[in-house]
Write an enzyme that holds these catalytic residues in place. Structure first.
Site, mmCIF file in Angstrom:
data_model
loop_
_atom_site.group_PDB
_atom_site.id
_atom_site.type_symbol
_atom_site.label_atom_id
_atom_site.label_comp_id
_atom_site.label_asym_id
_atom_site.label_seq_id
_atom_site.Cartn_x
_atom_site.Cartn_y
_atom_site.Cartn_z
ATOM 1 N N GLY A 12 0.839 -1.205 0.000
ATOM 2 C CA GLY A 12 0.000 0.000 0.000
ATOM 3 C C GLY A 12 0.866 1.244 0.000
ATOM 4 N N ASN A 13 0.298 2.389 0.278
ATOM 5 C CA ASN A 13 1.089 3.621 0.393
ATOM 6 C C ASN A 13 0.404 4.585 1.347
ATOM 7 O OD1 ASN A 13 -0.752 5.434 -1.210
ATOM 8 N ND2 ASN A 13 -0.309 3.874 -2.757
ATOM 9 N N ARG A 14 1.019 5.743 1.556
ATOM 10 C CA ARG A 14 0.573 6.657 2.611
ATOM 11 C C ARG A 14 -0.557 7.597 2.202
ATOM 12 N NH1 ARG A 14 4.699 6.306 6.409
ATOM 13 N NH2 ARG A 14 6.735 5.873 5.499
ATOM 14 N N SER A 15 -1.116 7.438 1.029
ATOM 15 C CA SER A 15 -2.168 8.371 0.600
ATOM 16 C C SER A 15 -3.374 8.302 1.546
ATOM 17 C CB SER A 15 -2.612 8.012 -0.825
ATOM 18 O OG SER A 15 -3.792 8.710 -1.142
ATOM 19 N N ALA A 41 -3.560 7.288 -5.578
ATOM 20 C CA ALA A 41 -2.168 6.817 -5.561
ATOM 21 C C ALA A 41 -2.230 5.297 -5.738
ATOM 22 C CB ALA A 41 -1.506 7.201 -4.251
#
Ligand code: CTP
Length: 407
Positions: free
Chosen positions: A217-220, A284
């Site tokens: 995943g990512n920090r969005s 994102a």
């Protein structure tokens, strides 16, 4: 090139504006605000919370607004004050200043004064200009309450940075009356400008499963895309938001489809795109996913471990291939060569324009409340914007889209 602001003349002429004044030191600026609004031709009625009278006198606001100022549920001769009538009279309800206390009441629906009962009965747009000390404004409860009232469809006029009554410096000063007036003028200028338009927005991260407990995943946070969805819905568009995993939510006027993976986001975006007029892809999306999903939890074994990754579908590029009548807009989040990389994406993905932001800019990017963007059009023209709240950035994007479609 700096993006210029157009003059919005006569937008407030004849508009009925209800001004709610709460008990903060910035209440003294309500007098200037009333005066400026009256000068613009607006009809003003004022409601105050009981304690607000200690900061500015109702008589002053009554003289300036040329109307009676309301404070209590009952008149001095014990006649019931018809708050529903006031709430239905207004074209816009502006609460300025809005204290931390009133903000918390608005977030929870607490109704212990006339101003709150009018707020809860209002059918018009409600504009809120918070005013509090820097640490109060930074407090997580204030931040959460602001997000909550935005999710209910209220519009926040962001506070400004500067010297505060406490002597401290920082964010929390009520927006200057002149700025509140120009904010309202812009609102009335664009009002309903996207009525009848179908808008598709993607936002948030995607989670690509590796096994039943792990994902890429990512920090969005999805904050920017949610603000864009709210802004378009506010101007009358029929908005579909395809939203990756986040605890945030858009306001109730937005049709929100919650998804987890890039595959789900792709399926929902391509379906909605067919009938869309405008599509803005701000998600994102993970660029890679695990080549093989393990249906059992992967156990710890060797010191090093490799996962084979395979590319996800580039949703925006796919929409670019399917594009017919739609205005297609992308985002580019870069750490270097921002304009160069973003410009390449316009051609590679067949976009009308792209919104670039740099992770190098302080206050821009993931999980912040602010953003700093540049918009680049097909002719490689670059429009730079200042650092602003994500709600204001969303409005800039909306205005840019409006002007682009008019050409
Ligand atoms: N995007 C998308 N689907 C993907 C990857 C990106 O729809 N699988 C969209 C994003 O929503 C954004 C734009 O493409 O609007 C650009 O995303 P970005 O991550 O900046 O660029 P990439 O094309 O992924 O390239 P790179 O990561 O190399 O910069």
């Amino acid at each position: 090139m700096a993006h210029s602001t157009l003059p919005f003349l006569f937008m407030l002429n004849g508009k009925k504006i209800l001004l709610g004044v709460t008990a903060g030191i910035a209440a003294y600026k309500a007098a200037t605000l009333v005066r400026l609004l009256v000068k613009k031709g607006a009809e003003i009625k004022v409601i105050m919370t009981p304690d607000a009278q200690t900061f500015v006198s109702p008589q002053t606001l009554s003289v300036l607004s040329k109307n009676k100022v309301e404070v209590d549920f009952f008149t001095p001769d014990k006649v019931w004050n018809n708050h529903v009538h006031l709430a239905l009279w207004a074209d816009a309800f502006v609460i300025a200043p809005c204290t931390a206390n009133t903000l918390a009441k608005m977030a929870t629906g607490l109704c212990d004064n006339l101003l709150m009962s009018v707020y809860l009965s209002a059918r018009c747009k409600v504009y809120v200009a918070p005013a509090m000390d820097v640490d109060m404004y930074q407090h997580p409860t204030a931040k959460n309450n602001i997000q909550k009232i935005i999710s209910y469809g209220n519009i926040v006029i962001p506070p400004e940075n500067g010297e505060l009554a406490s002597g401290l410096h920082g964010e929390g000063r009520m927006a200057e009356p002149e700025n509140i007036v120009s904010f309202l003028e812009k609102e009335f200028e664009n009002h309903g400008s996207f009525k009848g338009k179908k808008v598709l927005i993607s936002a948030g991260p995607t989670y690509e499963e590796i096994d039943p407990v792990r994902f890429i995943g990512n920090r969005s946070s999805g904050k920017m895309g949610i603000a864009i969805a709210n802004a378009f819905a506010h101007e009358g568009a029929d908005v579909t938001l395809v939203l990756g995993p986040t605890h945030l939510a858009p306001n109730s006027a937005v049709k929100c489809i919650r998804v987890e993976s890039s595959n789900e986001m792709y399926a929902n975006c391509t379906e909605a795109f067919k009938t869309s007029d405008i599509a803005i892809m701000s998600a994102a999306v993970a660029d890679y996913k695990a080549a093989d999903y393990s249906s059992q939890k992967i156990k710890k074994k060797e010191d090093t471990f490799q996962i084979n990754l395979t590319k996800t579908t580039d949703i925006l590029a796919e929409l670019g291939k399917q594009k017919k009548q739609q205005c297609l807009v992308g985002f580019a989040l870069e750490t270097e060569n921002v304009i160069e990389y973003a410009t390449k994406k316009i051609k590679a993905k067949n976009l009308d324009f792209i919104i670039a932001n740099s992770l190098q800019d302080k206050g821009a990017g993931f999980a912040t409340d602010t953003n700093k963007i540049s918009i680049i059009d097909k002719g490689d023209k670059v429009f730079d914007y200042d650092l602003k709240s994500k709600e204001e950035v969303a409005k800039d994007i909306l205005n840019f889209t409006l002007n682009y479609l008019k050409k």
